[in-house]
Design a protein around this motif. Structure first.
Motif, PDB file in Angstrom:
ATOM      1  N   GLY A   1       5.336   7.042   1.449  1.00 45.88           N
ATOM      2  CA  GLY A   1       6.043   5.768   1.517  1.00 45.88           C
ATOM      3  C   GLY A   1       5.111   4.622   1.154  1.00 45.88           C
ATOM      4  N   GLU A   2       5.461   3.443   1.573  1.00 42.91           N
ATOM      5  CA  GLU A   2       4.621   2.276   1.312  1.00 42.91           C
ATOM      6  C   GLU A   2       4.827   1.252   2.417  1.00 42.91           C
ATOM      7  OE1 GLU A   2       6.049   1.164  -2.584  1.00 42.91           O
ATOM      8  OE2 GLU A   2       7.407  -0.328  -1.748  1.00 42.91           O
ATOM      9  N   GLU A   3       3.822   0.418   2.596  1.00 44.93           N
ATOM     10  CA  GLU A   3       3.887  -0.625   3.618  1.00 44.93           C
ATOM     11  C   GLU A   3       3.298  -1.915   3.074  1.00 44.93           C
ATOM     12  OE1 GLU A   3       1.969   0.443   7.227  1.00 44.93           O
ATOM     13  OE2 GLU A   3       3.554   1.811   7.888  1.00 44.93           O
ATOM     14  N   HIS A   4       3.808  -3.030   3.562  1.00 48.17           N
ATOM     15  CA  HIS A   4       3.234  -4.334   3.250  1.00 48.17           C
ATOM     16  C   HIS A   4       2.293  -4.711   4.397  1.00 48.17           C
ATOM     17  CE1 HIS A   4       5.725  -5.491  -0.275  1.00 48.17           C
ATOM     18  NE2 HIS A   4       6.540  -4.583   0.232  1.00 48.17           N
TER      19      HIS A   4
ATOM     20  N   GLY B   1      -6.317   2.080  11.681  1.00 48.81           N
ATOM     21  CA  GLY B   1      -4.908   2.370  11.918  1.00 48.81           C
ATOM     22  C   GLY B   1      -3.994   2.024  10.759  1.00 48.81           C
ATOM     23  N   GLN B   2      -4.557   1.523   9.651  1.00 53.50           N
ATOM     24  CA  GLN B   2      -3.730   1.147   8.509  1.00 53.50           C
ATOM     25  C   GLN B   2      -3.881   2.113   7.337  1.00 53.50           C
ATOM     26  OE1 GLN B   2      -1.505  -1.037   8.630  1.00 53.50           O
ATOM     27  NE2 GLN B   2      -2.047  -2.380  10.330  1.00 53.50           N
TER      28      GLN B   2
ATOM     29  N   VAL C   1       0.842  -1.194   0.000  1.00 53.79           N
ATOM     30  CA  VAL C   1       0.000   0.000   0.000  1.00 53.79           C
ATOM     31  C   VAL C   1       0.878   1.245   0.000  1.00 53.79           C
ATOM     32  CG1 VAL C   1      -1.808   1.257   1.222  1.00 53.79           C
ATOM     33  CG2 VAL C   1      -1.786  -1.239   1.275  1.00 53.79           C
ATOM     34  N   LYS C   2       0.663   2.097  -0.990  1.00 53.88           N
ATOM     35  CA  LYS C   2       1.349   3.389  -1.020  1.00 53.88           C
ATOM     36  C   LYS C   2       0.534   4.393  -0.225  1.00 53.88           C
ATOM     37  CE  LYS C   2       3.708   2.724  -5.454  1.00 53.88           C
ATOM     38  NZ  LYS C   2       3.938   3.268  -6.817  1.00 53.88           N
ATOM     39  N   LYS C   3       1.188   5.020   0.749  1.00 55.15           N
ATOM     40  CA  LYS C   3       0.452   5.940   1.627  1.00 55.15           C
ATOM     41  C   LYS C   3       1.437   6.835   2.383  1.00 55.15           C
ATOM     42  CE  LYS C   3       0.406   2.750   5.561  1.00 55.15           C
ATOM     43  NZ  LYS C   3      -0.420   2.118   6.607  1.00 55.15           N
ATOM     44  N   TYR C   4       0.889   7.754   3.164  1.00 61.53           N
ATOM     45  CA  TYR C   4       1.723   8.546   4.065  1.00 61.53           C
ATOM     46  C   TYR C   4       2.093   7.688   5.274  1.00 61.53           C
ATOM     47  CZ  TYR C   4       0.900  12.967   1.651  1.00 61.53           C
ATOM     48  OH  TYR C   4       0.885  13.987   0.724  1.00 61.53           O
ATOM     49  N   VAL C   5       3.396   7.690   5.617  1.00 64.63           N
ATOM     50  CA  VAL C   5       3.878   6.943   6.779  1.00 64.63           C
ATOM     51  C   VAL C   5       4.573   7.913   7.730  1.00 64.63           C
ATOM     52  CG1 VAL C   5       4.153   4.811   5.475  1.00 64.63           C
ATOM     53  CG2 VAL C   5       6.070   6.392   5.631  1.00 64.63           C
TER      54      VAL C   5
ATOM     55  N   GLY D   1      -5.489   6.897   9.694  1.00 61.52           N
ATOM     56  CA  GLY D   1      -6.811   6.602   9.160  1.00 61.52           C
ATOM     57  C   GLY D   1      -7.059   5.106   9.066  1.00 61.52           C
ATOM     58  N   THR D   2      -8.142   4.755   8.390  1.00 59.77           N
ATOM     59  CA  THR D   2      -8.565   3.365   8.240  1.00 59.77           C
ATOM     60  C   THR D   2      -8.334   2.911   6.799  1.00 59.77           C
ATOM     61  OG1 THR D   2     -10.241   3.554   9.970  1.00 59.77           O
ATOM     62  CG2 THR D   2     -10.532   1.784   8.374  1.00 59.77           C
ATOM     63  N   LEU D   3      -7.861   1.696   6.640  1.00 56.60           N
ATOM     64  CA  LEU D   3      -7.740   1.088   5.315  1.00 56.60           C
ATOM     65  C   LEU D   3      -9.000   0.274   5.067  1.00 56.60           C
ATOM     66  CD1 LEU D   3      -6.208   0.328   2.729  1.00 56.60           C
ATOM     67  CD2 LEU D   3      -5.146  -1.544   4.011  1.00 56.60           C
ATOM     68  N   ILE D   4      -9.743   0.643   4.041  1.00 54.01           N
ATOM     69  CA  ILE D   4     -10.983  -0.049   3.685  1.00 54.01           C
ATOM     70  C   ILE D   4     -10.706  -0.922   2.472  1.00 54.01           C
ATOM     71  CG2 ILE D   4     -13.391   0.219   3.006  1.00 54.01           C
ATOM     72  CD1 ILE D   4     -13.310   2.980   4.386  1.00 54.01           C
ATOM     73  N   VAL D   5     -10.811  -2.232   2.654  1.00 54.49           N
ATOM     74  CA  VAL D   5     -10.523  -3.194   1.597  1.00 54.49           C
ATOM     75  C   VAL D   5     -11.842  -3.628   0.953  1.00 54.49           C
ATOM     76  CG1 VAL D   5      -9.422  -5.383   1.028  1.00 54.49           C
ATOM     77  CG2 VAL D   5      -8.514  -3.977   2.891  1.00 54.49           C
ATOM     78  N   LEU D   6     -12.038  -3.269  -0.315  1.00 58.65           N
ATOM     79  CA  LEU D   6     -13.245  -3.621  -1.049  1.00 58.65           C
ATOM     80  C   LEU D   6     -13.028  -4.947  -1.776  1.00 58.65           C
ATOM     81  CD1 LEU D   6     -14.000  -0.105  -2.585  1.00 58.65           C
ATOM     82  CD2 LEU D   6     -14.983  -1.098  -0.514  1.00 58.65           C
ATOM     83  N   ILE D   7     -13.927  -5.881  -1.592  1.00 62.24           N
ATOM     84  CA  ILE D   7     -13.775  -7.221  -2.148  1.00 62.24           C
ATOM     85  C   ILE D   7     -14.295  -7.277  -3.587  1.00 62.24           C
ATOM     86  CG2 ILE D   7     -14.391  -9.653  -1.910  1.00 62.24           C
ATOM     87  CD1 ILE D   7     -12.502  -8.594   0.259  1.00 62.24           C
ATOM     88  N   GLU D   8     -13.489  -7.844  -4.483  1.00 64.11           N
ATOM     89  CA  GLU D   8     -13.877  -8.122  -5.861  1.00 64.11           C
ATOM     90  C   GLU D   8     -13.660  -9.614  -6.129  1.00 64.11           C
ATOM     91  OE1 GLU D   8     -15.101  -6.066  -8.125  1.00 64.11           O
ATOM     92  OE2 GLU D   8     -14.996  -4.215  -6.936  1.00 64.11           O
TER      93      GLU D   8
END
Length: 386
Positions: free
Chosen positions: A223-226, A245-246, A149-153, A257-264
């Motif tokens: 940055g990015e995180e796994h 928190g992700q 995930v590319k995001k602010y760290v 913030g929150t990481l919202i994972v949308l299922i496909e």
């Protein structure tokens, strides 16, 4: 301790519409709002209880699941529960901005309440949305996925403070470290207090003299995180998993913030899905349909053999119990259905045509004779019971 029925909590019937739900929740929220009931644990409990009930009943999918399974249907893994025990009031305000919008609480909460933070704490990070495509096999049994995930760290140099050193923080001169400013308005109806985050420090109560060179005072960098995500079995397109928190890191130590994972769902080579059941088309020849055969078919967990009885008709469904998908809320496996398709060739050799012609006159290949036999059998059975 068991939870109360959500409809009972809001005081509405099970056929209540969206407008009625909003009115009922707004009434309870005003009654038990924390600013009107300071240091009242019972009021806080009822406020969160009403928020939890409204969170479920306002969503058509969650409401249908609750109506069918009750509270057990809300307790799935990976963010499918509606548990408000540990949720903050800021989270409740942000979730129901349409309910708490405006000056609903007369300067005691609402949009202003959502903006308040403790002095010295930075601004919260934004939420992130991520689409995750899953195979039917992964959905059937559940899976752990690792995504990048590319995001602010958080900035490593200043450890998220945004300042070169701790001595570079100064008390905000506008709000004197409180983090908010108040404006009092007197009207014929009484005194109204409007509370807003401080425009100079954005509610933090302090400013920075020398900002961190790496993050320019934000306390975060790109940055990015796994991240590992635990996917429960039985999810479907449109479901989502919330990972608190992700999301993006907050500004100067604010909550992430929150990481919202949308299922496909990926399209499968062999199967079509209907709920927790799957369907497979098995193509067999005319002789195989006539004489029967043992066929090998794919399943979500390898291959299996299935018996096609002699005289099997096109379109017949053969059921393979518990070869489908493990249900999200039930924990029980669905079934696999094998649909029989009989292949009829369109280009025959002369020898093949001769064989077919030889069968045309046979009684067993005459559908009309078999139709009459079925009708005669029905009449005989009817006569026995009449």
């Amino acid at each position: 301790m068991s939870k109360r029925d959500y409809y009972e909590v809001l005081g509405v019937s099970k056929d209540a519409g969206e407008a009625e739900l909003k009115r009922a929740y707004r009434k309870l929220a005003m009654k038990y709002h924390p600013d009107r009931n300071p240091d009242d644990e019972e009021a806080e409990k009822k406020f969160k209880e009403a928020a939890e009930a409204f969170e479920v009943l306002k969503d058509s999918d969650k409401r249908a699941r609750y109506d069918q399974f009750g509270h057990a249907g809300m307790s799935g893994a990976g963010g499918y529960s509606a548990d408000f025990e540990d949720i903050s009031f800021d989270d409740i305000f942000s979730r129901f901005s349409d309910i708490f919008g405006g000056d609903m609480f007369g300067g005691m909460g609402g949009a202003e309440g959502r903006s308040r933070r403790k002095a010295g704490v930075g601004q919260p990070g934004d939420d992130l949305k991520l689409q995750l495509k899953l195979t039917l096999e992964e959905i059937a049994f559940g899976v752990e996925k690792e995504v990048k995930v590319k995001k602010y760290v958080t900035c490593e140099k200043c450890e998220g403070t945004g300042a070169e050193t701790q001595d570079d923080f100064m008390t905000c001169g506008t709000c004197n470290g409180v983090g908010e400013v108040r404006q009092v308005t007197r009207t014929m109806f009484g005194q109204f207090v409007n509370v807003q985050p401080c425009p100079s420090c954005h509610g933090e109560g302090r400013t920075i003299r020398n900002k961190c060179e790496a993050c320019h005072g934000e306390g975060r960098v790109k940055g990015e995180e796994h991240i590992k995500i635990q996917i429960p079995s039985g999810v479907t397109k449109g479901n989502y998993i919330s990972l608190r928190g992700q999301g993006h890191a907050g500004i100067r130590g604010g909550d992430p913030g929150t990481l919202i994972v949308l299922i496909e769902e990926k399209e499968h080579k062999h199967f079509k899905r209907e709920g927790d059941d799957i369907f497979y088309d098995l193509n067999i020849s005319i002789p195989e349909a006539t004489l029967g055969k043992t066929a090998e078919v794919p399943t979500l967990n390898g291959k299996a053999k299935i018996k096609v009885e002699p005289g099997t008709q096109p379109g017949k469904m053969l059921r393979m119990r518990e070869k489908g998908i493990k249900g999200l809320n039930t924990g029980k496996f669905g079934d696999q259905y094998v649909r029989i398709n009989v292949f009829i060739p369109t280009d025959l050799t002369e020898k093949e045509k001769q064989h077919i012609e030889a069968l045309k006159g046979a009684d067993n290949f005459n559908p009309e004779l078999h139709k009459e036999a079925r009708e005669n059998l029905f009449e005989r059975v009817k006569a026995v019971f009449s």
